[in-house]
Design a protein around this motif. Structure first.
Motif, PDB file in Angstrom:
ATOM      1  N   LEU A 298      63.229 117.323 141.737  1.00 38.57           N
ATOM      2  CA  LEU A 298      63.807 116.133 142.366  1.00 38.57           C
ATOM      3  C   LEU A 298      63.545 116.095 143.867  1.00 38.57           C
ATOM      4  CD1 LEU A 298      67.173 115.822 140.432  1.00 38.57           C
ATOM      5  CD2 LEU A 298      65.385 114.080 140.568  1.00 38.57           C
ATOM      6  N   ARG A 299      63.485 117.255 144.484  1.00 36.24           N
ATOM      7  CA  ARG A 299      63.134 117.275 145.910  1.00 36.24           C
ATOM      8  C   ARG A 299      61.675 116.869 146.106  1.00 36.24           C
ATOM      9  NH1 ARG A 299      66.546 121.880 145.572  1.00 36.24           N
ATOM     10  NH2 ARG A 299      64.779 123.325 145.366  1.00 36.24           N
ATOM     11  N   ARG A 300      60.839 117.230 145.146  1.00 32.18           N
ATOM     12  CA  ARG A 300      59.419 116.870 145.219  1.00 32.18           C
ATOM     13  C   ARG A 300      59.199 115.403 144.883  1.00 32.18           C
ATOM     14  NH1 ARG A 300      56.535 116.589 140.782  1.00 32.18           N
ATOM     15  NH2 ARG A 300      57.854 118.039 139.602  1.00 32.18           N
ATOM     16  N   ALA A 301      59.933 114.910 143.890  1.00 29.88           N
ATOM     17  CA  ALA A 301      59.746 113.542 143.400  1.00 29.88           C
ATOM     18  C   ALA A 301      61.117 112.919 143.152  1.00 29.88           C
ATOM     19  CB  ALA A 301      58.905 113.544 142.126  1.00 29.88           C
ATOM     20  N   PRO A 302      61.769 112.404 144.190  1.00 27.52           N
ATOM     21  CA  PRO A 302      63.127 111.865 144.045  1.00 27.52           C
ATOM     22  C   PRO A 302      63.207 110.791 142.952  1.00 27.52           C
ATOM     23  CG  PRO A 302      62.540 112.039 146.359  1.00 27.52           C
ATOM     24  CD  PRO A 302      61.290 112.319 145.580  1.00 27.52           C
ATOM     25  N   ASP A 303      64.264 110.880 142.148  1.00 29.56           N
ATOM     26  CA  ASP A 303      64.504 109.934 141.060  1.00 29.56           C
ATOM     27  C   ASP A 303      66.013 109.763 140.964  1.00 29.56           C
ATOM     28  OD1 ASP A 303      65.168 108.878 138.491  1.00 29.56           O
ATOM     29  OD2 ASP A 303      63.236 109.514 137.684  1.00 29.56           O
ATOM     30  N   PRO A 304      66.534 108.612 141.391  1.00 26.31           N
ATOM     31  CA  PRO A 304      67.993 108.468 141.441  1.00 26.31           C
ATOM     32  C   PRO A 304      68.670 108.558 140.076  1.00 26.31           C
ATOM     33  CG  PRO A 304      66.877 106.386 141.946  1.00 26.31           C
ATOM     34  CD  PRO A 304      65.833 107.450 141.946  1.00 26.31           C
ATOM     35  N   VAL A 305      68.005 108.116 139.015  1.00 26.34           N
ATOM     36  CA  VAL A 305      68.617 108.195 137.688  1.00 26.34           C
ATOM     37  C   VAL A 305      68.734 109.655 137.247  1.00 26.34           C
ATOM     38  CG1 VAL A 305      68.375 107.595 135.250  1.00 26.34           C
ATOM     39  CG2 VAL A 305      67.837 105.902 137.015  1.00 26.34           C
TER      40      VAL A 305
END
Length: 387
Positions: A298-305
């Motif tokens: 998630l730090r590499r590729a943020p995804d709010p869901v």
């Protein structure tokens, strides 16, 4: 809201003392034919059902499923069923027994396992009928009584035979059958169920129904497992503990069948074929590190869901409304240690196995439902952290 589907056996019976009902259900399904009873090495729970069937005039043929079901073992059981001319199957036992029963029911009129197995076989859909089968779980963990796949071992690989037609005619879940279960299968099964509730909650295929069921199951699991950690098998003397363990397992099966799993099972499925270690122990060993890998992704590729689903684990696992995914991973790691689950090295993983394990997990079907894709490096870090 995304569209979703929900599949379940048509007849689910849950409650203390209900196991005897399975004989009546399978006798009706068999009609004038016989029943194949698939059970484990012991006879404590299967014998009363066999006697009930025989008193009703039903011919019963027994197959013993000992250890993880292999392709050859299932072939042998299918041959026995065909020679006996059975018209229904009754599975009484743990996940391996139920997977064997499910596979036999599917294959009696559908050829060889390799015609239909994923990965190692031809992956063909079942074209013939599936025999009606009834599931009576005697452990709490796999949820196999409500899933539509059977996991078989082929060499060093665990693969699935899968079809919607393989759902049980009836699942009869009797928590009283857990009384006196040895500590090791109790712990490993309970942890398998725990992971099968957590992964559907954060899965990309999650839906409102599985979310609600997973939350209920997770609460039951987290009531029961700390009791087992402190009291061992004596915890199952309490009917509420038995009911919580059985409910967590059942709901975990429903959730995984309808919302998928994730990278923990992607790794554990491959590792199980490589190491022969208990599936629940492998799931528990991988769980905290995979949650950390998800946070790194998630730090590499943020995804709010995905972030919201992972952070929602915090309050569910810890009871602290301010907790997030980091606190959930720490609490789950502590529970795994309290239950005495060893790391991967003790379970047999060698340094030379890591690349093969990661390669297999990247390709595993379970991995596809992870909240977001993990890189090879993230998988490797999770495996090394689980040793």
């Amino acid at each position: 809201m995304k569209p979703f589907a929900l599949t379940l056996p048509g007849d689910v019976r849950f409650g203390a003392g209900r196991a005897a009902e399975a004989a009546d259900v399978v006798a009706r399904a068999a009609g004038a034919g016989g029943v194949l009873l698939v059970t484990g090495s012991g006879d404590r729970h299967a014998a009363p059902l066999r006697e009930r069937l025989e008193k009703a005039g039903v011919t019963v043929t027994t197959v013993r499923a000992v250890g993880e079901p292999t392709v050859d073992a299932v072939r042998d059981a299918v041959g026995t069923a065909r020679r006996a001319g059975v018209t229904a199957v009754l599975g009484v036992g743990g996940g391996s027994v139920l997977d064997t029963a499910k596979a036999v029911a599917a294959l009696v009129d559908n050829g060889d396992p390799l015609d239909h197995l994923e990965v190692v076989g031809r992956g063909q859909a079942l074209s013939g009928p599936v025999l009606p089968w009834v599931a009576v779980p005697t452990t709490a963990g796999t949820g196999s009584e409500v899933t539509r796949n059977a996991v078989l071992t082929a060499g060093r690989v665990k693969v699935s035979l899968r079809s919607p037609a393989m759902l049980a005619l009836a699942a009869v879940v009797d928590p009283d059958l857990l009384r006196g279960l040895p500590r090791e299968p109790l712990v490993h099964g309970g942890l398998d169920a725990l992971v099968q509730l957590i992964e559907p909650l954060i899965s990309v295929r999650a839906n409102p129904v599985t979310d609600a069921l997973a939350r209920q199951g997770l609460a039951a699991s987290l009531r029961a497992l700390p009791r087992i950690a402190t009291e061992g098998t004596e915890g199952t003397d309490d009917p509420e503990v038995r009911a919580d363990l059985a409910l967590a397992s059942f709901l975990g099966g429903v959730c995984l069948a309808n919302a998928g799993l994730g990278a923990v099972h992607g790794l554990a499925g491959v590792a199980g074929g490589m190491l022969g270690a208990p599936h629940g122990a492998l799931c528990a060993a991988f769980l905290p590190a995979v949650l950390e890998a998800d946070r790194a992704a998630l730090r590499r590729a943020p995804d709010p869901v995905a972030q919201g689903r992972l952070d929602a684990l915090g309050p569910l696992v810890t009871g602290d409304p301010q907790a997030g995914a980091e606190q959930a991973a720490a609490a789950l790691g502590a529970l795994v240690r309290d239950l005495g689950v060893p790391g991967l090295t003790e379970l047999g993983l060698r340094e030379a196995d890591v690349d093969e394990l990661v390669e297999g997990a990247l390709a595993a079907s379970s991995t596809k439902a992870n909240p977001l894709p993990l890189t090879r490096e993230e998988f490797t870090t999770a495996v090394l952290a689980s040793r």
